[in-house]
Design an enzyme around this catalytic site. Structure first.
Site, PDB file in Angstrom:
ATOM      1  N   ARG A   1       0.937  -1.082  -0.111  1.00 13.99           N
ATOM      2  CA  ARG A   1      -0.214  -0.011   0.043  1.00 13.99           C
ATOM      3  C   ARG A   1       0.876   1.251  -0.147  1.00 13.99           C
ATOM      4  O   ARG A   1       0.553   1.975   0.524  1.00 13.99           O
ATOM      5  CB  ARG A   1      -0.931   0.034   1.118  1.00 13.99           C
ATOM      6  CG  ARG A   1      -1.962  -1.157   1.264  1.00 13.99           C
ATOM      7  CD  ARG A   1      -2.919  -0.930   0.131  1.00 13.99           C
ATOM      8  NE  ARG A   1      -4.211  -1.726   0.356  1.00 13.99           N
ATOM      9  CZ  ARG A   1      -4.322  -2.937  -0.176  1.00 13.99           C
ATOM     10  NH1 ARG A   1      -3.038  -3.567  -0.721  1.00 13.99           N
ATOM     11  NH2 ARG A   1      -5.283  -3.718  -0.052  1.00 13.99           N
TER      12      ARG A   1
ATOM     13  N   SER B   1     -10.885  -1.081   2.797  1.00 14.01           N
ATOM     14  CA  SER B   1     -10.236  -0.974   4.215  1.00 14.01           C
ATOM     15  C   SER B   1      -9.861   0.453   4.719  1.00 14.01           C
ATOM     16  O   SER B   1      -9.583   1.120   3.698  1.00 14.01           O
ATOM     17  CB  SER B   1      -8.988  -1.676   3.928  1.00 14.01           C
ATOM     18  OG  SER B   1      -9.187  -3.136   3.358  1.00 14.01           O
TER      19      SER B   1
ATOM     20  N   GLU C   1      -6.026   4.343   6.043  1.00 16.20           N
ATOM     21  CA  GLU C   1      -5.570   3.963   4.602  1.00 16.20           C
ATOM     22  C   GLU C   1      -5.894   5.087   3.696  1.00 16.20           C
ATOM     23  O   GLU C   1      -5.084   5.541   2.715  1.00 16.20           O
ATOM     24  CB  GLU C   1      -6.171   2.621   4.397  1.00 16.20           C
ATOM     25  CG  GLU C   1      -5.074   1.836   3.555  1.00 16.20           C
ATOM     26  CD  GLU C   1      -5.472   1.638   1.932  1.00 16.20           C
ATOM     27  OE1 GLU C   1      -4.720   2.185   1.244  1.00 16.20           O
ATOM     28  OE2 GLU C   1      -6.579   1.801   1.741  1.00 16.20           O
TER      29      GLU C   1
HETATM   30  N1  EPU Z   1     -11.251 -10.679   9.969  1.00 16.64           N
HETATM   31  C1  EPU Z   1     -11.884 -10.825  11.230  1.00 16.64           C
HETATM   32  N2  EPU Z   1     -12.804  -9.916  11.602  1.00 16.64           N
HETATM   33  C2  EPU Z   1     -13.264  -9.091  10.523  1.00 16.64           C
HETATM   34  C3  EPU Z   1     -12.377  -8.828   9.385  1.00 16.64           C
HETATM   35  C4  EPU Z   1     -11.512  -9.614   9.262  1.00 16.64           C
HETATM   36  O1  EPU Z   1     -11.571 -11.835  12.018  1.00 16.64           O
HETATM   37  O2  EPU Z   1     -14.148  -8.301  10.944  1.00 16.64           O
HETATM   38  C5  EPU Z   1     -10.010 -11.603   9.815  1.00 16.64           C
HETATM   39  C6  EPU Z   1     -10.603 -12.711   8.772  1.00 16.64           C
HETATM   40  O3  EPU Z   1     -11.078 -13.659   9.269  1.00 16.64           O
HETATM   41  C7  EPU Z   1      -9.228 -12.926   8.051  1.00 16.64           C
HETATM   42  C8  EPU Z   1      -8.293 -11.720   8.229  1.00 16.64           C
HETATM   43  O4  EPU Z   1      -9.063 -10.941   9.231  1.00 16.64           O
HETATM   44  O5  EPU Z   1      -8.499 -14.071   8.744  1.00 16.64           O
HETATM   45  C9  EPU Z   1      -8.144 -10.827   6.956  1.00 16.64           C
HETATM   46  O6  EPU Z   1      -9.438 -10.336   6.486  1.00 16.64           O
HETATM   47  P1  EPU Z   1      -9.775 -10.404   5.069  1.00 16.64           P
HETATM   48  O7  EPU Z   1      -9.276 -11.610   4.167  1.00 16.64           O
HETATM   49  O8  EPU Z   1     -11.058 -10.109   4.838  1.00 16.64           O
HETATM   50  O9  EPU Z   1      -8.670  -9.254   4.483  1.00 16.64           O
HETATM   51  P2  EPU Z   1      -8.023  -7.932   4.938  1.00 16.64           P
HETATM   52  O10 EPU Z   1      -6.533  -8.312   5.392  1.00 16.64           O
HETATM   53  O11 EPU Z   1      -8.943  -7.414   5.967  1.00 16.64           O
HETATM   54  C10 EPU Z   1      -7.016  -6.970   3.007  1.00 16.64           C
HETATM   55  C11 EPU Z   1      -7.044  -5.754   2.017  1.00 16.64           C
HETATM   56  C12 EPU Z   1      -8.148  -5.479   1.297  1.00 16.64           C
HETATM   57  C13 EPU Z   1      -8.339  -6.775   0.277  1.00 16.64           C
HETATM   58  C14 EPU Z   1      -8.057  -8.217   1.086  1.00 16.64           C
HETATM   59  C15 EPU Z   1      -8.111  -9.463   0.267  1.00 16.64           C
HETATM   60  C16 EPU Z   1      -5.758  -4.250   3.465  1.00 16.64           C
HETATM   61  C17 EPU Z   1      -5.629  -3.182   4.330  1.00 16.64           C
HETATM   62  N3  EPU Z   1      -6.764  -4.695   2.887  1.00 16.64           N
HETATM   63  O12 EPU Z   1      -8.021  -6.999   3.854  1.00 16.64           O
HETATM   64  O13 EPU Z   1      -8.164  -4.359   0.606  1.00 16.64           O
HETATM   65  O14 EPU Z   1      -9.309  -6.661  -0.741  1.00 16.64           O
HETATM   66  O15 EPU Z   1      -7.247  -8.221   1.968  1.00 16.64           O
HETATM   67  O16 EPU Z   1      -7.029  -9.592  -0.213  1.00 16.64           O
HETATM   68  O17 EPU Z   1      -4.624  -4.779   3.075  1.00 16.64           O
HETATM   69  C18 EPU Z   1      -8.781  -2.280   0.458  1.00 16.64           C
HETATM   70  O18 EPU Z   1      -7.610  -1.886   0.440  1.00 16.64           O
HETATM   71  O19 EPU Z   1      -9.773  -1.145   0.352  1.00 16.64           O
HETATM   72  C19 EPU Z   1      -9.346  -3.497   0.382  1.00 16.64           C
HETATM   73  C20 EPU Z   1     -10.468  -3.682   0.594  1.00 16.64           C
END
Ligand code: EPU
Length: 345
Positions: free
Chosen positions: A174, A245, A341
């Site tokens: 990012r 995010s 972000e």
């Molecule tokens: N999780 C929770 N509770 C929640 C949300 C997430 O326990 O409310 C846990 C999930 O179960 C999972 C982990 O956190 O084990 C990660 O969650 P998720 O796979 O949804 O991905 P993320 O790390 O929250 C990132 C990116 C997203 C991207 C997704 C998929 C960042 C800041 N965000 O989210 O990007 O779509 O991975 O690759 O790196 C964005 O930047 O706007 C965005 C949506």
């Protein structure tokens, strides 16, 4: 050239332009002076006018990664440069030139229609092609930087168009040279390098689950699966205002991670950089009990705690006060600082 001249003569500027539909939070925003940028050649003249009048300025793409105040003072350049074409190919790669104002998701769909797979993991990310490299958008184990050859920008400091190679863009999670040097570069076109050899990239947990019984999905299968996961987890900005995010996933030293893991055995994290660990900010926020919470007109999305939403009538200030209480609680519980972000204008 005629096209450029025509556009220059008619570089439209509009006073007090409402931007509610050009920011995915759906905040009521008014731009004091907005310029419609449809070809790169308009930019030098517009920027020199802005400098002459000593106006504050910023570029707005799709408005999907920004937190806008009620009044956007000074000049706002609406990046609307269109066009996508294959410019060359060799044994290994196909090169595409794409205008900064092209919608990202439509571009990804176009690459698949033209049998140029690679970007399918990045389907359905809101925003424009020109904004994608600034924060190095990433999802499901892929970052846009991997597919970038070079970027054509207008360098505001030197008042010249420059082509920056991928290495010069200093891409990281990012992050990029553009993000490190705000107010310096205006991205006009992105040159993508799409390898001709293609392999599915489905190692990311959510995607692996979708292809549990199909180890050889097509690019279209992956595109559809990503769209399905995102539609389920992330709110559609046309229905509920949001900027994806709201926080970055924090990267912490390995020692701090190990200490945290002793207290929280189910802590979600990823090995990212040597000696460091990336934590899932959504998990941290969820553990603090924020998921689905509301604070007036704004709140935390019920399916993904990393996404803050505008239920209608919210403002930048509302969302920033909610963000502050989340940051305070996460710091108190886990000793981790969350970095916002989207860009705050
Ligand atoms: N999780 C929770 N509770 C929640 C949300 C997430 O326990 O409310 C846990 C999930 O179960 C999972 C982990 O956190 O084990 C990660 O969650 P998720 O796979 O949804 O991905 P993320 O790390 O929250 C990132 C990116 C997203 C991207 C997704 C998929 C960042 C800041 N965000 O989210 O990007 O779509 O991975 O690759 O790196 C964005 O930047 O706007 C965005 C949506």
């Amino acid at each position: 050239m005629n096209r450029a001249l025509n556009a220059l003569q008619s570089t439209k500027s509009t006073r007090n332009l409402g931007l509610k539909h050009r920011n995915t939070f759906g905040f009521e925003v008014s731009a004091e002076l907005a310029y419609d940028i449809t070809v790169p050649e308009q930019i030098p003249e517009v920027m020199s006018e802005i400098a002459k009048q000593k106006l504050a300025w910023r570029v707005l793409g799709g408005g999907s990664n920004v937190i806008l105040p009620k009044i956007l003072a000074g000049a706002t350049l609406l990046m609307n440069i269109a066009g996508q074409e294959i410019i060359s190919a060799d044994d290994k790669n196909t090169y595409l030139s794409v205008g900064g104002g092209v919608n990202w998701h439509e571009f990804v769909a176009w690459t698949l229609e033209h049998d140029l797979p690679g970007l399918e993991n990045l389907a359905l990310i809101p925003g424009t092609v020109g904004a994608a490299p600034i924060q190095n958008i990433g999802a499901y184990g892929v970052e846009v930087a991997e597919y970038i050859d070079s970027i054509i920008v207008f360098d505001v400091k030197d008042q010249a168009f420059v082509t920056l190679t991928k290495d010069a863009c200093c891409f990281a999670y990012r992050d990029s040279y553009f993000k490190q040097n705000p107010q310096r570069f205006i991205v006009t076109q992105v040159v993508f390098k799409i390898p001709k050899s293609w392999k599915p990239r489905i190692h990311y947990a959510d995607l692996a689950k979708q292809f549990f019984e199909n180890a050889n999905p097509s690019p279209e299968d992956i595109f559809l699966a990503v769209c399905k996961i995102r539609t389920h987890k992330l709110p559609d900005p046309k229905v509920i205002g949001n900027a994806g995010s709201f926080f970055q996933n924090p990267i912490i030293p390995i020692e701090q991670f190990e200490a945290l893991l002793k207290k929280h055995v189910d802590l979600v994290s990823y090995p990212d950089l040597p000696g460091k660990r990336k934590l899932a900010a959504g998990w941290l926020i969820d553990q603090c009990g924020f998921k689905g919470q509301r604070l007036g007109s704004v709140g935390v999305y019920e399916n993904q705690a990393l996404v803050l939403v505008n239920h209608g009538g919210g403002t930048a200030q509302d969302v920033l006060s909610l963000a502050q209480s989340i940051q305070d609680k996460v710091r108190a519980e886990f000793g981790v600082s969350l970095v916002i972000e989207p860009n705050l204008f």
